[in-house]
Design a protein around this motif. Structure first.
Motif, PDB file in Angstrom:
ATOM      1  N   GLU A  17      20.852  26.574  48.184  1.00 52.08           N
ATOM      2  CA  GLU A  17      21.874  25.536  48.056  1.00 52.08           C
ATOM      3  C   GLU A  17      22.700  25.722  46.792  1.00 52.08           C
ATOM      4  O   GLU A  17      23.912  25.500  46.802  1.00 52.08           O
ATOM      5  N   SER A  18      22.060  26.156  45.706  1.00 50.37           N
ATOM      6  CA  SER A  18      22.808  26.368  44.468  1.00 50.37           C
ATOM      7  C   SER A  18      23.752  27.562  44.574  1.00 50.37           C
ATOM      8  O   SER A  18      24.714  27.659  43.818  1.00 50.37           O
ATOM      9  N   ARG A  19      23.505  28.450  45.527  1.00 49.33           N
ATOM     10  CA  ARG A  19      24.387  29.597  45.758  1.00 49.33           C
ATOM     11  C   ARG A  19      25.422  29.306  46.841  1.00 49.33           C
ATOM     12  O   ARG A  19      26.129  30.207  47.285  1.00 49.33           O
ATOM     13  N   GLY A  20      25.504  28.047  47.281  1.00 50.10           N
ATOM     14  CA  GLY A  20      26.533  27.662  48.237  1.00 50.10           C
ATOM     15  C   GLY A  20      26.175  27.855  49.694  1.00 50.10           C
ATOM     16  O   GLY A  20      27.044  27.818  50.556  1.00 50.10           O
ATOM     17  N   TYR A  21      24.903  28.043  50.003  1.00 49.60           N
ATOM     18  CA  TYR A  21      24.472  28.236  51.387  1.00 49.60           C
ATOM     19  C   TYR A  21      24.131  26.896  52.019  1.00 49.60           C
ATOM     20  O   TYR A  21      23.572  26.010  51.368  1.00 49.60           O
ATOM     21  N   THR A  22      24.444  26.765  53.285  1.00 51.92           N
ATOM     22  CA  THR A  22      23.976  25.650  54.091  1.00 51.92           C
ATOM     23  C   THR A  22      22.629  26.079  54.653  1.00 51.92           C
ATOM     24  O   THR A  22      22.530  27.137  55.280  1.00 51.92           O
ATOM     25  N   VAL A  23      21.603  25.261  54.429  1.00 50.64           N
ATOM     26  CA  VAL A  23      20.243  25.656  54.793  1.00 50.64           C
ATOM     27  C   VAL A  23      19.803  24.905  56.038  1.00 50.64           C
ATOM     28  O   VAL A  23      19.832  23.676  56.083  1.00 50.64           O
ATOM     29  N   GLU A  24      19.404  25.664  57.045  1.00 50.23           N
ATOM     30  CA  GLU A  24      18.796  25.100  58.245  1.00 50.23           C
ATOM     31  C   GLU A  24      17.286  25.290  58.080  1.00 50.23           C
ATOM     32  O   GLU A  24      16.788  26.406  58.079  1.00 50.23           O
ATOM     33  N   GLU A  25      16.591  24.174  57.910  1.00 51.09           N
ATOM     34  CA  GLU A  25      15.152  24.259  57.639  1.00 51.09           C
ATOM     35  C   GLU A  25      14.328  24.114  58.909  1.00 51.09           C
ATOM     36  O   GLU A  25      14.669  23.324  59.792  1.00 51.09           O
TER      37      GLU A  25
END
Length: 147
Positions: free
Chosen positions: A49-57
């Motif tokens: 998230e800090s690198r700008g990614y949208t995370v699908e968990e």
């Protein structure tokens, strides 16, 4: 006059993955049970998230799910991160993917060891000059008593 290419040249695997997924989406499989929340999974999510990614968990909520996931992906650990359809790996692999763990930048303790060795050598020399022995802790008979 030559024009620059529209797409940059892929220099390594990380660049290839970023180019394959310009939307910056990541899939993260991590262990979340009633008794345990994987701390490295939380760190991986934060890093993404800090690198700008949208995370699908995808939570692995039972020991059976964890075992099946590990067997299915031939891995020993969770969490596991996927970007652009490519498995990046666990948290340490994700850090390397982002260039955070450079083996050339590891801490080297040789200078610290040299300082301590030099200090010990000087202490032994001073002790020899003042007390006549290289050990300041062992008194010789007849030597002056220091408070």
């Amino acid at each position: 006059m030559e024009q620059a290419p529209v797409h940059p040249i892929k220099r390594n695997a990380r660049d290839a993955v970023v180019m394959a997924d310009p939307n910056r989406r990541a899939i993260l499989y991590r262990e979340v049970t009633d008794n345990h929340v994987c701390p490295l999974g939380l760190k991986s999510r934060h890093l993404l998230e800090s690198r700008g990614y949208t995370v699908e968990e995808h939570w692995l909520t039972t020991p059976e799910e964890v075992r099946a996931f590990k067997a299915g992906h031939r891995t020993e650990t969770t969490p596991q991160t996927f970007i652009g359809g490519q498995r990046i790996g666990g948290h340490a692999d994700l850090r390397r993917f982002f260039g955070l763990d450079d083996p050339d930048r590891r801490t080297n303790y040789a200078p610290v060891a040299c300082v301590f060795i030099t200090a010990a050598t000087v202490a032994c020399g001073v002790s020899w000059a003042l007390l006549g022995t290289s050990s300041p802790f062992r008194r010789q008979s007849g030597s002056p008593r220091f408070p």
